[in-house]
Design a protein around this motif. Structure first.
Motif, PDB file in Angstrom:
ATOM      1  N   GLU A   5       0.832  -1.202   0.000  1.00  0.00           N
ATOM      2  CA  GLU A   5       0.000   0.000   0.000  1.00  0.00           C
ATOM      3  C   GLU A   5       0.869   1.257   0.000  1.00  0.00           C
ATOM      4  N   GLY A   6       1.987   1.212   0.696  1.00  0.00           N
ATOM      5  CA  GLY A   6       2.882   2.353   0.773  1.00  0.00           C
ATOM      6  C   GLY A   6       3.550   2.699  -0.548  1.00  0.00           C
ATOM      7  N   LEU A   7       3.636   1.754  -1.454  1.00  0.00           N
ATOM      8  CA  LEU A   7       4.236   2.018  -2.765  1.00  0.00           C
ATOM      9  C   LEU A   7       3.329   2.866  -3.649  1.00  0.00           C
ATOM     10  N   GLN A   8       2.054   2.929  -3.319  1.00  0.00           N
ATOM     11  CA  GLN A   8       1.051   3.718  -4.040  1.00  0.00           C
ATOM     12  C   GLN A   8       1.040   3.420  -5.544  1.00  0.00           C
ATOM     13  N   LEU A   9       1.075   2.145  -5.875  1.00  0.00           N
ATOM     14  CA  LEU A   9       0.995   1.736  -7.271  1.00  0.00           C
ATOM     15  C   LEU A   9      -0.438   1.803  -7.780  1.00  0.00           C
ATOM     16  N   ILE A  10      -1.375   1.398  -6.933  1.00  0.00           N
ATOM     17  CA  ILE A  10      -2.794   1.439  -7.272  1.00  0.00           C
ATOM     18  C   ILE A  10      -3.553   1.918  -6.043  1.00  0.00           C
ATOM     19  N   ASP A  11      -4.826   2.260  -6.234  1.00  0.00           N
ATOM     20  CA  ASP A  11      -5.579   2.744  -5.077  1.00  0.00           C
ATOM     21  C   ASP A  11      -5.979   1.582  -4.168  1.00  0.00           C
ATOM     22  N   VAL A  12      -6.410   1.921  -2.979  1.00  0.00           N
ATOM     23  CA  VAL A  12      -6.678   0.923  -1.948  1.00  0.00           C
ATOM     24  C   VAL A  12      -7.826  -0.002  -2.342  1.00  0.00           C
ATOM     25  N   ALA A  13      -8.826   0.511  -3.030  1.00  0.00           N
ATOM     26  CA  ALA A  13      -9.962  -0.324  -3.445  1.00  0.00           C
ATOM     27  C   ALA A  13      -9.497  -1.434  -4.389  1.00  0.00           C
ATOM     28  N   GLN A  14      -8.683  -1.074  -5.364  1.00  0.00           N
ATOM     29  CA  GLN A  14      -8.159  -2.083  -6.289  1.00  0.00           C
ATOM     30  C   GLN A  14      -7.283  -3.084  -5.544  1.00  0.00           C
ATOM     31  N   LEU A  15      -6.478  -2.596  -4.637  1.00  0.00           N
ATOM     32  CA  LEU A  15      -5.584  -3.455  -3.870  1.00  0.00           C
ATOM     33  C   LEU A  15      -6.371  -4.476  -3.060  1.00  0.00           C
ATOM     34  N   MET A  16      -7.453  -4.044  -2.435  1.00  0.00           N
ATOM     35  CA  MET A  16      -8.270  -4.953  -1.638  1.00  0.00           C
ATOM     36  C   MET A  16      -8.966  -5.997  -2.510  1.00  0.00           C
ATOM     37  N   VAL A  17      -9.474  -5.571  -3.657  1.00  0.00           N
ATOM     38  CA  VAL A  17     -10.132  -6.513  -4.566  1.00  0.00           C
ATOM     39  C   VAL A  17      -9.145  -7.590  -5.013  1.00  0.00           C
ATOM     40  N   ILE A  18      -7.967  -7.165  -5.419  1.00  0.00           N
ATOM     41  CA  ILE A  18      -6.952  -8.117  -5.873  1.00  0.00           C
ATOM     42  C   ILE A  18      -6.547  -9.048  -4.740  1.00  0.00           C
ATOM     43  N   ALA A  19      -6.315  -8.493  -3.549  1.00  0.00           N
ATOM     44  CA  ALA A  19      -5.863  -9.303  -2.416  1.00  0.00           C
ATOM     45  C   ALA A  19      -6.896 -10.351  -2.018  1.00  0.00           C
ATOM     46  N   ILE A  20      -8.150  -9.939  -1.929  1.00  0.00           N
ATOM     47  CA  ILE A  20      -9.196 -10.879  -1.507  1.00  0.00           C
ATOM     48  C   ILE A  20      -9.388 -11.983  -2.542  1.00  0.00           C
ATOM     49  N   LEU A  21      -9.509 -11.596  -3.810  1.00  0.00           N
ATOM     50  CA  LEU A  21      -9.700 -12.608  -4.861  1.00  0.00           C
ATOM     51  C   LEU A  21      -8.490 -13.522  -4.985  1.00  0.00           C
ATOM     52  N   CYS A  22      -7.304 -12.958  -4.882  1.00  0.00           N
ATOM     53  CA  CYS A  22      -6.089 -13.770  -4.995  1.00  0.00           C
ATOM     54  C   CYS A  22      -5.994 -14.756  -3.830  1.00  0.00           C
ATOM     55  N   TYR A  23      -6.330 -14.308  -2.634  1.00  0.00           N
ATOM     56  CA  TYR A  23      -6.307 -15.186  -1.462  1.00  0.00           C
ATOM     57  C   TYR A  23      -7.296 -16.334  -1.617  1.00  0.00           C
ATOM     58  N   VAL A  24      -8.513 -16.011  -2.018  1.00  0.00           N
ATOM     59  CA  VAL A  24      -9.547 -17.037  -2.163  1.00  0.00           C
ATOM     60  C   VAL A  24      -9.175 -18.040  -3.256  1.00  0.00           C
ATOM     61  N   LEU A  25      -8.747 -17.537  -4.413  1.00  0.00           N
ATOM     62  CA  LEU A  25      -8.397 -18.434  -5.514  1.00  0.00           C
ATOM     63  C   LEU A  25      -7.162 -19.272  -5.206  1.00  0.00           C
ATOM     64  N   THR A  26      -6.173 -18.671  -4.557  1.00  0.00           N
ATOM     65  CA  THR A  26      -4.962 -19.419  -4.205  1.00  0.00           C
ATOM     66  C   THR A  26      -5.291 -20.546  -3.236  1.00  0.00           C
ATOM     67  N   ASN A  27      -6.087 -20.242  -2.218  1.00  0.00           N
ATOM     68  CA  ASN A  27      -6.457 -21.297  -1.269  1.00  0.00           C
ATOM     69  C   ASN A  27      -7.337 -22.358  -1.905  1.00  0.00           C
TER      70      ASN A  27
END
Length: 96
Positions: A5-27
């Motif tokens: 989040e500190g790198l500010q590559l994308i906004d927090v909403a996009q980051l959360m969407v990616i993180a949640i979906l990636c976590y669910v799909l990976t598991n």
């Protein structure tokens, strides 16, 4: 996650969407035991990359390159790669 989040590559909403979906799909993939666990970090990073591109397109983000970098980092974070790095940073690399 604060590092990404500190790198500010994308906004927090996009980051959360990616993180949640990636976590669910990976598991989900991990639980099927189709892929050996030693390959899961790479699978997670690939999922993060794809999800970042899709998310950037959905959110009409013009900087897809930054989203790709964020996706790779989120994929690494989801698979636990950053736990070792954070542990090293938090205790200064000293182990007693």
């Amino acid at each position: 996650m604060k590092i990404i989040e500190g790198l500010q590559l994308i906004d927090v909403a996009q980051l959360m969407v990616i993180a949640i979906l990636c976590y669910v799909l990976t598991n989900s993939i991990k639980n099927t035991k189709v892929v050996d666990t030693k390959w899961m970090p790479f699978v997670s990073m690939a999922l993060g990359l794809v999800l970042a591109i899709v998310t950037a397109l959905v959110f009409h983000d013009k900087e897809i390159g930054k989203a790709i970098i964020a996706g790779l980092l989120v994929g690494g974070w989801t698979s636990g790669m950053f736990d070792g790095v954070q542990g090293f940073l938090n205790d200064g690399g000293t182990s007693e």
